[in-house]
Scaffold this active site. Structure first.
Site, PDB file in Angstrom:
ATOM      1  N   HIS A  64      13.832 -39.240 -10.457  1.00 22.80           N
ATOM      2  CA  HIS A  64      13.811 -37.998  -9.681  1.00 22.80           C
ATOM      3  C   HIS A  64      13.910 -36.815 -10.632  1.00 22.80           C
ATOM      4  O   HIS A  64      14.072 -36.987 -11.836  1.00 22.80           O
ATOM      5  CB  HIS A  64      14.909 -37.979  -8.621  1.00 22.80           C
ATOM      6  CG  HIS A  64      16.314 -37.985  -9.129  1.00 22.80           C
ATOM      7  ND1 HIS A  64      16.855 -39.047  -9.831  1.00 22.80           N
ATOM      8  CD2 HIS A  64      17.312 -37.058  -9.046  1.00 22.80           C
ATOM      9  CE1 HIS A  64      18.119 -38.778 -10.134  1.00 22.80           C
ATOM     10  NE2 HIS A  64      18.408 -37.569  -9.675  1.00 22.80           N
ATOM     11  N   HIS A  66      16.008 -34.131 -11.063  1.00 19.56           N
ATOM     12  CA  HIS A  66      17.196 -33.377 -11.454  1.00 19.56           C
ATOM     13  C   HIS A  66      17.302 -33.242 -12.979  1.00 19.56           C
ATOM     14  O   HIS A  66      16.972 -34.192 -13.708  1.00 19.56           O
ATOM     15  CB  HIS A  66      18.464 -34.020 -10.887  1.00 19.56           C
ATOM     16  CG  HIS A  66      18.705 -33.662  -9.455  1.00 19.56           C
ATOM     17  ND1 HIS A  66      19.593 -34.343  -8.652  1.00 19.56           N
ATOM     18  CD2 HIS A  66      18.183 -32.683  -8.669  1.00 19.56           C
ATOM     19  CE1 HIS A  66      19.598 -33.808  -7.447  1.00 19.56           C
ATOM     20  NE2 HIS A  66      18.766 -32.803  -7.425  1.00 19.56           N
ATOM     21  N   ASP A  68      19.608 -33.468 -15.147  1.00 23.96           N
ATOM     22  CA  ASP A  68      20.365 -34.473 -15.895  1.00 23.96           C
ATOM     23  C   ASP A  68      19.644 -35.818 -15.948  1.00 23.96           C
ATOM     24  O   ASP A  68      20.186 -36.787 -16.494  1.00 23.96           O
ATOM     25  CB  ASP A  68      21.782 -34.639 -15.325  1.00 23.96           C
ATOM     26  CG  ASP A  68      21.806 -35.113 -13.878  1.00 23.96           C
ATOM     27  OD1 ASP A  68      20.879 -34.766 -13.122  1.00 23.96           O
ATOM     28  OD2 ASP A  68      22.748 -35.828 -13.509  1.00 23.96           O
ATOM     29  N   HIS A  69      18.418 -35.863 -15.435  1.00 22.22           N
ATOM     30  CA  HIS A  69      17.583 -37.060 -15.564  1.00 22.22           C
ATOM     31  C   HIS A  69      16.272 -36.786 -16.292  1.00 22.22           C
ATOM     32  O   HIS A  69      15.590 -37.731 -16.678  1.00 22.22           O
ATOM     33  CB  HIS A  69      17.301 -37.661 -14.185  1.00 22.22           C
ATOM     34  CG  HIS A  69      18.515 -38.256 -13.550  1.00 22.22           C
ATOM     35  ND1 HIS A  69      18.769 -39.609 -13.521  1.00 22.22           N
ATOM     36  CD2 HIS A  69      19.586 -37.666 -12.950  1.00 22.22           C
ATOM     37  CE1 HIS A  69      19.934 -39.833 -12.916  1.00 22.22           C
ATOM     38  NE2 HIS A  69      20.441 -38.667 -12.564  1.00 22.22           N
ATOM     39  N   HIS A 122      19.170 -38.592  -1.823  1.00 18.14           N
ATOM     40  CA  HIS A 122      19.732 -37.726  -2.858  1.00 18.14           C
ATOM     41  C   HIS A 122      18.778 -36.552  -3.097  1.00 18.14           C
ATOM     42  O   HIS A 122      19.180 -35.396  -3.143  1.00 18.14           O
ATOM     43  CB  HIS A 122      19.929 -38.539  -4.127  1.00 18.14           C
ATOM     44  CG  HIS A 122      20.502 -37.800  -5.282  1.00 18.14           C
ATOM     45  ND1 HIS A 122      21.778 -37.270  -5.278  1.00 18.14           N
ATOM     46  CD2 HIS A 122      19.984 -37.502  -6.510  1.00 18.14           C
ATOM     47  CE1 HIS A 122      22.019 -36.685  -6.432  1.00 18.14           C
ATOM     48  NE2 HIS A 122      20.943 -36.797  -7.193  1.00 18.14           N
ATOM     49  N   ASP A 139      19.874 -42.244  -8.760  1.00 21.78           N
ATOM     50  CA  ASP A 139      21.016 -41.762  -7.977  1.00 21.78           C
ATOM     51  C   ASP A 139      20.869 -42.124  -6.499  1.00 21.78           C
ATOM     52  O   ASP A 139      21.324 -41.391  -5.626  1.00 21.78           O
ATOM     53  CB  ASP A 139      21.159 -40.241  -8.124  1.00 21.78           C
ATOM     54  CG  ASP A 139      21.592 -39.830  -9.519  1.00 21.78           C
ATOM     55  OD1 ASP A 139      21.857 -40.712 -10.353  1.00 21.78           O
ATOM     56  OD2 ASP A 139      21.658 -38.613  -9.787  1.00 21.78           O
ATOM     57  N   HIS A 177      24.709 -43.197 -13.364  1.00 22.05           N
ATOM     58  CA  HIS A 177      25.927 -42.450 -13.692  1.00 22.05           C
ATOM     59  C   HIS A 177      27.141 -43.373 -13.805  1.00 22.05           C
ATOM     60  O   HIS A 177      27.178 -44.446 -13.219  1.00 22.05           O
ATOM     61  CB  HIS A 177      26.230 -41.407 -12.616  1.00 22.05           C
ATOM     62  CG  HIS A 177      25.312 -40.229 -12.623  1.00 22.05           C
ATOM     63  ND1 HIS A 177      25.547 -39.102 -13.365  1.00 22.05           N
ATOM     64  CD2 HIS A 177      24.145 -40.014 -11.965  1.00 22.05           C
ATOM     65  CE1 HIS A 177      24.571 -38.232 -13.167  1.00 22.05           C
ATOM     66  NE2 HIS A 177      23.711 -38.768 -12.320  1.00 22.05           N
TER      67      HIS A 177
END
Length: 261
Positions: A64, A66, A68-69, A122, A139, A177
């Site tokens: 996805h 985001h 942080d990915h 998410h 996530d 995570h």
């Protein structure tokens, strides 16, 4: 950094300027002459982990959009020339996308095939890569939990996670995570006397005290201890005040409780 098998490596994401860890993980997965990186919060740790094993990353699989990915994608592409895979419907939010793929599609990388599942909740457009024996879930389904609902609904996430019902117990759930201790603390707040939860907390606490990741987990473990996969259980319905209600409504109640935890 922990080597799980000869072909699957878990890579913690180091901050650029600080010695502590982000709670993100990236994965390296080798198949034939290809080395896949699943999500990329940072390029340097992933590249270093691959080089340490004499590997070169050839493909980046994004779950996805985001930051942080995906924040490490540009640097990783520059270092390796890797091709980037992700949901075509989310192409406007995924950097350097070379291979736009769709839910329901099967892809082959290095002789390893993966089913592409839409696991929205998410985010909308979140996908999971379901290889034989390993599910890279980002996530969506997480160790002892699921991702917070930033764009989707509880009903969507419940439907997304329901897809895992047909996979075998020994399937590795490679989520993105290190949230397991917090997720278990929440699960125990609902069912403080649940033996499997108590046992898993002890195991995870021991791993984390040694600096080891608590992921991947197995789907069998998640079925026994993840409240978001146990919404059919009468004890959990009682704990959430949803006795006699649908599993989807119980799921929504668990998600609301987790958000407030």
């Amino acid at each position: 950094m922990t080597q799980m098998t000869d072909s699957l490596i878990v890579v913690p994401m180091l901050r650029d300027r600080f010695p502590d860890l982000l709670d993100n993980y990236g994965y390296l997965f080798r198949a034939g002459d290809r080395v896949m990186c699943i999500d990329a919060a940072r390029a340097a740790p992933l590249h270093a982990a691959a080089q340490a094993r004499g590997w070169m990353i050839t493909d980046i699989l994004l779950t996805h959009h985001h930051p942080d990915h995906v924040d490490g994608v540009a640097d990783l592409v520059a270092l390796t020339g890797a091709k980037v895979w992700g949901h075509s419907a989310d192409a406007h939010r995924l950097p350097y996308l070379d291979h736009g793929i769709s839910a329901g599609q099967t892809i082959d990388i290095g002789g390893a095939t993966a089913r592409v599942w839409d696991v929205s909740g998410h985010t909308i457009g979140h996908i999971a890569y379901i290889f034989d024996g390993i599910a890279f879930t980002g996530d969506s389904l997480m160790a002892a939990g699921c991702g917070r609902l930033f764009e989707g609904t509880a009903e969507q996430m419940h439907e997304s996670l329901s897809q895992f019902a047909d996979l075998p117990d020994d399937t590795l759930i490679a989520s993105g995570h290190e949230y397991t201790q917090t997720n278990l603390a929440f699960a125990l707040s609902l069912e403080p006397d649940h033996p499997a939860l108590i046992s898993r907390k002890t195991e995870v606490d021991a791993l984390r005290s040694e600096g080891q990741p608590s992921v991947p987990s197995t789907l069998g473990t998640e079925r026994r201890t993840n409240p978001f996969l146990r919404v059919h259980d009468s004890a959990l319905k009682d704990a959430t005040g949803t006795t006699g209600q649908s599993d989807a409504l119980t799921f929504a109640a668990v998600r609301r409780a987790k958000d407030a935890f």
